[in-house]
Design an enzyme around this catalytic site. Structure first.
Site, mmCIF file in Angstrom:
data_model
loop_
_atom_site.group_PDB
_atom_site.id
_atom_site.type_symbol
_atom_site.label_atom_id
_atom_site.label_comp_id
_atom_site.label_asym_id
_atom_site.label_seq_id
_atom_site.Cartn_x
_atom_site.Cartn_y
_atom_site.Cartn_z
ATOM 1 N N ALA A 1 0.838 -1.192 0.000
ATOM 2 C CA ALA A 1 0.000 0.000 0.000
ATOM 3 C C ALA A 1 0.877 1.247 0.000
ATOM 4 O O ALA A 1 2.045 1.203 0.379
ATOM 5 C CB ALA A 1 -0.909 0.001 1.228
ATOM 6 N N GLY B 1 -0.704 -4.845 0.548
ATOM 7 C CA GLY B 1 -1.873 -4.624 -0.295
ATOM 8 C C GLY B 1 -1.718 -5.216 -1.680
ATOM 9 O O GLY B 1 -2.706 -5.608 -2.313
ATOM 10 N N GLU C 1 3.010 -6.125 7.204
ATOM 11 C CA GLU C 1 2.315 -5.100 7.982
ATOM 12 C C GLU C 1 2.703 -5.073 9.452
ATOM 13 O O GLU C 1 2.728 -4.014 10.084
ATOM 14 C CB GLU C 1 0.794 -5.295 7.858
ATOM 15 N N GLU D 1 -2.692 -8.746 -1.275
ATOM 16 C CA GLU D 1 -4.148 -8.817 -1.157
ATOM 17 C C GLU D 1 -4.819 -8.661 -2.516
ATOM 18 O O GLU D 1 -5.812 -9.330 -2.818
ATOM 19 C CB GLU D 1 -4.651 -7.756 -0.183
#
Length: 258
Positions: free
Chosen positions: A66, A109, A132, A112
């Site tokens: 992310a 991310g 994370e 994901e």
């Protein structure tokens, strides 16, 4: 197709190719990118000329995670008001097959997003992981849930707690990805697979996808009942009549998605 700034897209022989396009930041995923991805997916999902979708990044990174710069000053109320994962949730409503082609970094991310794909091809140099925990947070767009369903509780906890990357070989061994191929072949193999399934009956592809994902969460009996209803439903389609007639006549079926 809309003019996108964080992705590029095109259609080739009934296959939609979407490429993440923020190379200066290793395709870090920001809110604009997720919004544009959803827009592209939804447009292709409605396009009868598109039979399958391929999602990829570049050789260095599918997506390294992310965009931390965008999120680092957020608080809980900001995220709630933004409905941070609304677009992510909508990605799971896409009916057509989505094939991912991953090379390089696929973290956070980005991982994901890769797990939103139905089939995953990875290059031998791909790396997957959820780092994370090293930032004092955790996955929020489905990472913990999907990894647990794919790997099982104990292995998922190990990877999530350590925050270390797994190789493509390890990801394959744990059922996270479908195939590992040479770096120069990953997109080619993903496109080849997409073209192969594009020749299949579109309604069958759609209902098989729906039934498989339903089976992940349902009991065996409930999943079988859902499967049966979709099986019956396909017998009201023109494609079922064409497919069985073509089989009897020993010719290739001409499916129309009706």
């Amino acid at each position: 197709m809309s003019n996108f700034t964080t992705i590029t897209s095109k259609v080739e022989e009934g296959i939609a190719l979407i490429e993440l396009n923020r190379p200066k930041v290793l395709n870090a995923i920001n809110r604009s990118m997720v919004s544009e991805l959803l827009s592209a997916f939804e447009q292709y999902d409605r396009n009868d000329q598109v039979k399958a979708i391929v999602l990829t990044g570049n050789d260095r990174a599918f997506a390294a995670g992310a965009d931390i710069d965008e999120m680092m000053n957020d608080d809980a109320i900001t995220l709630e008001l933004l409905n941070q994962f609304k677009d992510w949730d909508q990605l799971h409503t896409i009916k057509k097959p989505i094939i991912g082609a991953v090379s390089g970094f696929c973290f956070g991310g980005g991982f994901e997003l890769a797990l939103c794909c139905d089939i995953l091809f990875a290059s031998e140099k791909a790396q997957f992981g959820f780092p994370e925990i090293k930032l004092g947070v955790m996955p929020g767009a489905g990472g913990t849930v999907k990894l647990t369903k794919l790997m099982g509780q104990k292995k998922a906890l190990e990877w999530l707690w350590l925050g270390e990357p797994m190789t493509a070989k390890e990801a394959h061994q744990h059922g996270v990805i479908n195939r590992v191929v040479a770096p120069e072949l990953v997109l080619e193999e993903a496109m080849k697979f997409a073209r192969t399934i594009a020749s299949k009956a579109p309604l069958s592809l759609r209902l098989i996808k729906e039934t498989v994902y339903k089976a992940v969460d349902d009991s065996v009996l409930d999943g079988m009942q859902f499967e049966r209803k979709n099986f019956y439903l396909l017998f009201s389609s023109e494609d079922q009549k064409e497919g069985m007639k073509a089989f009897a006549e020993k010719r290739r079926a001409n499916f129309k998605g009706k």
